[in-house]
Scaffold this motif. Structure first.
Motif, PDB file in Angstrom:
ATOM      1  N   THR A 118      45.024  28.784  39.470  1.00 43.66           N
ATOM      2  CA  THR A 118      44.506  29.749  38.503  1.00 43.66           C
ATOM      3  C   THR A 118      42.987  29.851  38.614  1.00 43.66           C
ATOM      4  OG1 THR A 118      44.319  28.082  36.767  1.00 43.66           O
ATOM      5  CG2 THR A 118      46.390  29.310  36.892  1.00 43.66           C
ATOM      6  N   GLY A 119      42.468  30.945  38.118  1.00 46.07           N
ATOM      7  CA  GLY A 119      41.023  31.162  38.082  1.00 46.07           C
ATOM      8  C   GLY A 119      40.573  31.474  36.673  1.00 46.07           C
ATOM      9  N   SER A 120      39.289  31.281  36.418  1.00 45.18           N
ATOM     10  CA  SER A 120      38.743  31.539  35.080  1.00 45.18           C
ATOM     11  C   SER A 120      37.340  32.115  35.182  1.00 45.18           C
ATOM     12  CB  SER A 120      38.669  30.246  34.266  1.00 45.18           C
ATOM     13  OG  SER A 120      39.948  29.754  33.985  1.00 45.18           O
ATOM     14  N   ARG A 121      36.973  32.863  34.165  1.00 44.67           N
ATOM     15  CA  ARG A 121      35.603  33.387  34.113  1.00 44.67           C
ATOM     16  C   ARG A 121      34.616  32.228  34.116  1.00 44.67           C
ATOM     17  NH1 ARG A 121      35.756  38.826  30.506  1.00 44.67           N
ATOM     18  NH2 ARG A 121      37.995  39.166  30.567  1.00 44.67           N
TER      19      ARG A 121
ATOM     20  N   GLY B  53      42.490  31.950  43.215  1.00 45.41           N
ATOM     21  CA  GLY B  53      42.071  32.135  41.831  1.00 45.41           C
ATOM     22  C   GLY B  53      41.772  33.564  41.438  1.00 45.41           C
ATOM     23  N   ARG B  54      41.729  34.461  42.430  1.00 48.88           N
ATOM     24  CA  ARG B  54      41.498  35.885  42.161  1.00 48.88           C
ATOM     25  C   ARG B  54      42.487  36.722  42.953  1.00 48.88           C
ATOM     26  NH1 ARG B  54      35.298  37.074  43.264  1.00 48.88           N
ATOM     27  NH2 ARG B  54      36.200  39.168  43.264  1.00 48.88           N
ATOM     28  N   VAL B  75      36.666  41.762  38.197  1.00 43.76           N
ATOM     29  CA  VAL B  75      37.464  40.688  38.780  1.00 43.76           C
ATOM     30  C   VAL B  75      38.774  40.488  38.020  1.00 43.76           C
ATOM     31  CG1 VAL B  75      37.486  38.171  39.129  1.00 43.76           C
ATOM     32  CG2 VAL B  75      35.421  39.502  39.656  1.00 43.76           C
ATOM     33  N   GLN B  76      39.813  40.114  38.762  1.00 43.05           N
ATOM     34  CA  GLN B  76      41.088  39.707  38.162  1.00 43.05           C
ATOM     35  C   GLN B  76      41.287  38.217  38.419  1.00 43.05           C
ATOM     36  OE1 GLN B  76      43.714  42.530  40.118  1.00 43.05           O
ATOM     37  NE2 GLN B  76      43.481  44.021  38.462  1.00 43.05           N
ATOM     38  N   TRP B  77      41.126  37.401  37.367  1.00 43.72           N
ATOM     39  CA  TRP B  77      41.348  35.958  37.468  1.00 43.72           C
ATOM     40  C   TRP B  77      42.830  35.682  37.298  1.00 43.72           C
ATOM     41  CZ3 TRP B  77      37.304  33.408  39.245  1.00 43.72           C
ATOM     42  CH2 TRP B  77      36.022  33.892  38.987  1.00 43.72           C
ATOM     43  N   LYS B  79      46.299  34.050  36.472  1.00 42.43           N
ATOM     44  CA  LYS B  79      46.832  33.101  35.494  1.00 42.43           C
ATOM     45  C   LYS B  79      48.244  32.630  35.858  1.00 42.43           C
ATOM     46  CE  LYS B  79      43.146  33.127  33.040  1.00 42.43           C
ATOM     47  NZ  LYS B  79      42.279  31.922  33.117  1.00 42.43           N
ATOM     48  N   VAL B  94      46.881  38.107  34.796  1.00 41.75           N
ATOM     49  CA  VAL B  94      45.459  37.898  35.094  1.00 41.75           C
ATOM     50  C   VAL B  94      44.629  37.973  33.821  1.00 41.75           C
ATOM     51  CG1 VAL B  94      45.752  39.025  37.352  1.00 41.75           C
ATOM     52  CG2 VAL B  94      44.913  40.374  35.400  1.00 41.75           C
ATOM     53  N   ASP B  95      43.407  37.502  33.959  1.00 34.64           N
ATOM     54  CA  ASP B  95      42.371  37.840  32.987  1.00 34.64           C
ATOM     55  C   ASP B  95      41.506  38.900  33.664  1.00 34.64           C
ATOM     56  OD1 ASP B  95      40.586  37.952  30.915  1.00 34.64           O
ATOM     57  OD2 ASP B  95      39.577  36.074  31.416  1.00 34.64           O
TER      58      ASP B  95
END
Lengths: 122, 122
Positions: A118-121, B53-54, B75-77, B79, B94-95
């Motif tokens: 996963t990725g995060s801001r 992560g993206r 960006v699309q993180w 999840k 995504v976030d």
């Protein structure tokens, strides 16, 4: 008012079909936001979906129209429809009766998660 | 642990790719459930998405990989990710930073509703 027998010409002109004449149709439960499945529609299936109150797909494997629920009872009642910015994807919101997936799960993605980093801001 | 350089073989075997080697990827905002867009991934784009992560797509029109947000900042993180029952559709939550659509709307479906005859349970 009776509906036209074929897809609206303006809409047909906006569709960007694949080599098989199909566009992807994302099916989403209208109230929960759950993504239930992805199906495929040609002009006829889309026209039927927009005018018939229930979702009709074109089955690539069976090469036939398929009104969801006719055999399973798991009907998709249409609530809204939208075509994306570049004309190759539909978002159809529905009231899904029973499971959407032919395997019996509510959605075609349930229990089918992939391992992901996963990725995060920042 | 370092990630494998290519897509997991078991997963690759489950993918049902189209004539261009692509599967559809539905992108959904993880917390609101909003469907943001539909993109396309080949094995490389999926591998990058699952491990980086993206979200990375394969652009059919530009014929190149495209990591969402590299030029726009939107960006699309990643999840979560899931592959559907028949292997031809991915659901990536995504976030989403900013608008998902290149036109500036939050989703690629916003403001693009189609006229529809709705249906309801009897």
């Amino acid at each position: 008012m009776t509906s036209a027998p074929t897809l609206d010409e303006g809409l047909a002109a906006r569709l960007k079909r694949d080599a098989n004449g199909l566009v992807a149709a994302i099916i989403q439960q209208h109230d929960t936001g759950e993504v239930l499945m992805l199906g495929w529609m040609d002009d006829v299936a889309l026209h039927r979906t927009l005018t018939g109150g229930r979702v009709t797909f074109y089955s690539r494997s069976r090469r036939e129209y398929w009104r969801k629920g006719d055999t399973s009872g798991n009907v998709q009642w249409v609530k809204s429809a939208a075509l994306d910015c570049d004309g190759d994807a539909l978002l159809i919101t529905v009231d899904q009766v029973g499971p959407a997936c032919h395997t019996g799960t509510r959605s075609c993605f349930d229990g089918r998660s992939l391992d992901v980093v996963t990725g995060s801001r920042p």
